[in-house]
Design an enzyme around this catalytic site. Structure first.
Site, PDB file in Angstrom:
ATOM      1  CB  SER A  69      38.871  27.713  40.304  1.00 15.64           C
ATOM      2  OG  SER A  69      40.164  27.216  40.147  1.00 15.64           O
ATOM      3  CG  LEU A  70      34.784  23.831  39.096  1.00 20.67           C
ATOM      4  CD1 LEU A  70      33.456  23.955  38.374  1.00 20.67           C
ATOM      5  CD2 LEU A  70      34.838  22.540  39.886  1.00 20.67           C
ATOM      6  CE  LYS A  76      35.679  28.879  30.639  1.00 16.68           C
ATOM      7  NZ  LYS A  76      35.567  29.883  31.665  1.00 16.68           N
ATOM      8  CB  CYS A  90      44.448  63.434  16.284  1.00 17.14           C
ATOM      9  SG  CYS A  90      44.453  65.144  15.703  1.00 17.14           S
ATOM     10  CE1 TYR A 123      30.450  21.043  47.314  1.00 19.59           C
ATOM     11  CE2 TYR A 123      31.861  22.988  47.186  1.00 19.59           C
ATOM     12  CZ  TYR A 123      31.676  21.659  47.502  1.00 19.59           C
ATOM     13  OH  TYR A 123      32.735  20.939  47.993  1.00 19.59           O
ATOM     14  CE  LYS A 177      32.920  27.461  35.023  1.00 22.06           C
ATOM     15  NZ  LYS A 177      32.996  28.910  35.037  1.00 22.06           N
ATOM     16  CG  ASP A 197       4.577  46.986  45.851  1.00 26.69           C
ATOM     17  OD1 ASP A 197       5.499  46.192  46.120  1.00 26.69           O
ATOM     18  OD2 ASP A 197       4.459  47.542  44.741  1.00 26.69           O
ATOM     19  NE  ARG A 228      37.365  31.068  43.521  1.00 30.43           N
ATOM     20  CZ  ARG A 228      38.647  31.199  43.173  1.00 30.43           C
ATOM     21  NH1 ARG A 228      39.116  32.378  42.891  1.00 30.43           N
ATOM     22  NH2 ARG A 228      39.433  30.160  43.113  1.00 30.43           N
ATOM     23  CD  GLU A 259      25.429  21.519  39.710  1.00 27.65           C
ATOM     24  OE1 GLU A 259      26.117  22.568  39.784  1.00 27.65           O
ATOM     25  OE2 GLU A 259      25.249  20.757  40.652  1.00 27.65           O
ATOM     26  CB  CYS A 274      43.711  63.622  12.316  1.00 30.68           C
ATOM     27  SG  CYS A 274      42.088  63.829  13.062  1.00 30.68           S
ATOM     28  CB  CYS A 324      41.921  68.237  12.175  1.00 31.47           C
ATOM     29  SG  CYS A 324      43.182  67.328  13.085  1.00 31.47           S
ATOM     30  CB  CYS A 368      41.332  67.662  16.314  1.00 30.64           C
ATOM     31  SG  CYS A 368      40.651  66.136  15.693  1.00 30.64           S
ATOM     32  CE  LYS A 424      -2.456  49.580  45.019  1.00 37.53           C
ATOM     33  NZ  LYS A 424      -2.732  49.351  46.406  1.00 37.53           N
TER      34      LYS A 424
HETATM   35  S1  IVH Z   1      30.943  24.209  41.647  1.00 42.08           S
HETATM   36  C1  IVH Z   1      34.442  22.878  44.174  1.00 42.08           C
HETATM   37  N1  IVH Z   1      28.892  24.694  40.079  1.00 42.08           N
HETATM   38  O1  IVH Z   1      32.550  28.477  38.273  1.00 42.08           O
HETATM   39  C2  IVH Z   1      33.240  23.249  43.367  1.00 42.08           C
HETATM   40  N2  IVH Z   1      30.650  26.298  40.118  1.00 42.08           N
HETATM   41  O2  IVH Z   1      35.655  27.632  38.113  1.00 42.08           O
HETATM   42  C3  IVH Z   1      33.190  24.668  43.088  1.00 42.08           C
HETATM   43  N3  IVH Z   1      30.246  28.277  38.722  1.00 42.08           N
HETATM   44  O3  IVH Z   1      34.080  29.680  41.162  1.00 42.08           O
HETATM   45  C4  IVH Z   1      32.238  25.234  42.190  1.00 42.08           C
HETATM   46  N4  IVH Z   1      28.267  27.663  37.975  1.00 42.08           N
HETATM   47  O4  IVH Z   1      31.894  30.761  40.463  1.00 42.08           O
HETATM   48  C5  IVH Z   1      30.096  25.144  40.517  1.00 42.08           C
HETATM   49  N5  IVH Z   1      26.992  25.007  38.781  1.00 42.08           N
HETATM   50  C6  IVH Z   1      28.168  25.436  39.215  1.00 42.08           C
HETATM   51  C7  IVH Z   1      28.711  26.671  38.779  1.00 42.08           C
HETATM   52  C8  IVH Z   1      29.968  27.070  39.265  1.00 42.08           C
HETATM   53  C9  IVH Z   1      29.189  28.611  37.949  1.00 42.08           C
HETATM   54  C10 IVH Z   1      31.460  29.110  38.871  1.00 42.08           C
HETATM   55  C11 IVH Z   1      31.857  29.365  40.292  1.00 42.08           C
HETATM   56  C12 IVH Z   1      33.246  28.826  40.448  1.00 42.08           C
HETATM   57  C13 IVH Z   1      33.704  28.676  39.043  1.00 42.08           C
HETATM   58  C14 IVH Z   1      34.606  27.447  38.937  1.00 42.08           C
END
Ligand code: IVH
Length: 669
Positions: free
Chosen positions: A81-82, A310, A423, A224, A113, A36, A134, A111, A405, A408, A429, A33
């Protein structure tokens, strides 16, 4: 005494600090509150003193309803990407590669993901200047207006010693709780559900209306930092410093000194992640030193200094008790497995989709089988396998796809090249008939209030309504006699039905439920053909000539009107007096002035929103396209036209017109 300007400044700083405490540190120091009230006070002062407007003010986080289609922006550094790994062995191989590549002491940062949608933020002189998705990794959409509504992303950095210019990347997320609430609301409005928080986050970020984005409760973790003069050579330290500038950094990041530390991190989070408020799909390991990152470098697709591990999709094993077959509005048959209840990713699962006949056959399913159920980030769990070792001697019957079906008794059909069975008894139906009625009365169609699924069911059971045209034959007396229906609700329904006589033609086209004709396509068809007779008699060529109508939709429209019962439904609705053509007034708004012209809209405008300009171009026979090419005739340019678009426009020599010139062209000035 403060001057007004000072007070505004002071309030902005105060509110920014509270935002930081609340959204980044999770540690509010005042009540909602009180917060706000501060915001309302600032808004009042800004309204009264527009000369002090600032796009970075916390009042600007509510978004705007002026539509924006996104400008494409090239990334300064590509967004790679990774590489993915799925086993400890692969993580070990990564560790060994790094070790050999560096041949000196190193640390790894572990970290989580986060499973959302990635974003790149650019800050100049401490101000957020750009937020880009991206995209294809080289260029993405400029979604700054939407990102500015996310409270955990600072518009103005705190403290001082930040680089003059830098980029920071992270993940935009929709927390589980927000996701569930959003889907509940969508279910109530009969809107399609988001499959998972990732889709919900990226769908929200791509909305054209930032005022809606502001209400969706998105969050963001940054992971990053990039730039020429970063504060430290250590990735982890850079993130800790970024946290002080106002960014939300994951509290669960850890420094690993050995492979064993990395394995411990994996084992801990494999279980513990289920208690997090946001979705994660793995772990990211990064070499800590930026000097060492540079030494290791990149492959064509991903850095050599980082890897993703993963998590296994969650799986449970349970007994298959029976399979039922459901018929939808379009007649499509969905096989559903009924299971012994089992705990999976925090919910109890009793039913799972079996998709289609091929999947059932591929699994060689038998009643009584122990089956594996997975929730691969989707809402509806699916069956991915059978534990054949657990089969007893007394195994149940093999699951066979039905031939008739279940509602019906009509023999099912399967269209060539399609996985689903249908169907074909559209008019006889029950779930198909009821589904069509529910669609007809829904909010975006005829918007007839007071009739829910149960009422449609009761109307149907009592024989009062067998087709949508029967709705118009209902009387208050018949309705009031139904169970749980009083005179007042009966009258409401009758009023709703009567009001639907005024629903404009394009919504009637949507309401009659032609397959593949959603709200937008219905509008295109209504504007192009103007009345139902022209639409009914349109040839495939005429249909395809309409913007965005392809083979699939054209064929579906033709098939719909080739069906005698659909033609007689149209006649009944005509006799009832529904709007089966565009009104004269609407037609007078249409012209051929822009026929054959392809126009790109860029920037922001004063007199109309971008959506309105798009509609005006189409109303006058033109085509609105999103990117500039050699085929573009005009750029309708407002303020802040994207630099990439401007450059391309100049290169191709496309003519730029402003708002007034455009309105003059269509005779509105
Ligand atoms: S580092 C070059 N750190 O995963 C380094 N990515 O396949 C680039 N993601 O496109 C990414 N958590 O969308 C990084 N702690 C993290 C992440 C992360 C999620 C996603 C991100 C990236 C994809 C990589």
């Amino acid at each position: 005494m403060d001057s007004v300007k000072d007070t505004i400044e002071r309030l902005r700083n105060e509110i920014n600090t509270h935002n930081y405490n609340y959204y980044v540190c999770n540690n509010p120091t005042i009540s909602d509150k009180e917060f706000d009230d501060l915001l309302a006070e600032l808004q009042r002062l800004e309204d009264a003193n527009p000369q002090y407007f600032s796009p970075l003010s916390p009042t600007q986080r509510v978004g705007s309803d002026i539509s924006e289609s996104f400008t494409q922006v090239e990334h300064k550094y590509p967004m790679l990407s990774l590489g993915n790994t799925y086993t400890i062995g692969e993580v070990e191989a990564f560790y060994n590669r790094v070790s050999q590549g560096l041949n000196e002491h190193f640390e790894i940062i572990a970290e989580l993901k986060y499973d959302g949608t990635s974003i790149s933020l650019t800050y100049e002189n401490g101000e957020l200047v750009r937020a880009v998705t991206r995209g294809d990794g080289t260029k993405g959409d400029d979604v700054t207006a939407n990102v500015k509504t996310i409270r955990s992303i600072p518009l103005q950095l705190r403290g001082e010693n930040y680089p003059q210019s830098f980029e920071i990347r992270g993940e935009i997320l929709m927390p589980w709780a927000v996701f569930e609430k959003l889907n509940n609301e969508r279910a109530a409005q009969e809107e399609p559900l988001f499959a998972n928080p990732r889709n919900a986050a990226s769908g929200t970020l791509k909305l054209q209306n930032s005022a809606i984005v502001a209400k969706r409760g998105l969050d963001a973790y940054l992971y990053y930092m990039l730039g020429e003069d970063l504060p430290s050579d250590n990735h982890f330290e850079n993130l800790s410093i970024a946290n002080k500038w106002g960014f939300k950094i994951s509290p669960d990041t850890k420094v690993c000194h050995s492979l064993q530390d990395m394995i411990d991190y994996i084992n801990y989070w494999d279980v513990e992640r289920k208690n997090l408020p946001v979705a994660t799909d793995g772990i990211v390991f990064k070499v800590a030193s930026i000097r060492q990152q540079k030494a290791l470098g990149y492959t064509a697709k991903s850095p050599r200094w980082a890897i993703a591990y993963k998590f296994q999709a969650e799986r449970a094993c349970t007994r298959l008790n029976s399979v039922s077959f459901q018929i939808g509005r379009t007649g499509a048959v969905t096989p559903v497995a009924n299971l012994d209840p089992v705990q999976l990713s925090g919910t109890v699962v009793k039913r799972a989709s079996l998709h289609n006949a091929d999947i059932i056959e591929g699994l060689d399913l038998h009643i009584g089988d122990m089956v594996y159920v997975e929730k691969g980030g989707e809402i509806i769990p699916k069956i991915t396998g059978v534990d054949t070792d657990a089969r007893m001697l007394l195994i149940g019957d093999k699951v066979r796809f039905i031939k008739l079906c279940p509602e019906c008794g009509t023999p099912l059909i399967r269209f060539e090249g399609e996985a689903a069975h249908y169907c074909p008894n559209e008019t006889g139906c029950p779930p198909q008939i009821k589904g069509r009625i529910e669609h007809f009365i829904s909010r975006k169609a005829m918007n007839i209030d007071g009739i829910g699924e149960e009422t449609v069911d009761a109307f149907y059971k009592e024989g009062l309504v067998k087709s949508v045209a029967d709705l118009y034959k209902l009387n208050a007396f018949d309705i009031a006699n139904l169970e749980r229906m009083g005179e007042k609700s009966a009258q409401n329904i009758i009023d709703g039905i009567n009001n639907s006589h005024n629903v404009p033609f394009e919504r009637v086209v949507y309401a009659i439920g032609i397959r593949f004709v959603g709200e937008t396509v219905a509008k295109k068809l209504a504007y192009a053909f103007k009345d139902i007779d022209s639409l009914m008699n349109a040839t495939k060529e005429e249909l395809i000539a309409v913007d965005e109508i392809g083979d699939r939709i054209a064929e579906s429209v033709i098939k719909y009107f080739a069906n005698e019962s659909n033609r007689s439904l149209v006649e009944e609705l005509r006799a009832e007096g529904l709007q089966l053509k565009l009104s004269e007034e609407r037609i007078s708004m249409f012209s051929d002035t822009l026929k054959g012209l392809s126009i790109v809209i860029s920037g922001t405008f004063e007199k109309h929103s971008r959506d309105e300009y798009k509609a005006l171009i189409e109303q006058h026979g033109g085509k609105n396209t999103s990117s500039v090419s050699a085929k573009t005739h005009y750029i309708l340019a407002g303020d802040n036209m994207g630099p990439a678009k401007l450059e391309k426009t100049q290169k191709l020599g496309v003519k730029i017109i402003n708002e007034n010139e455009f309105l003059e062209m269509i005779g509105e000035l």
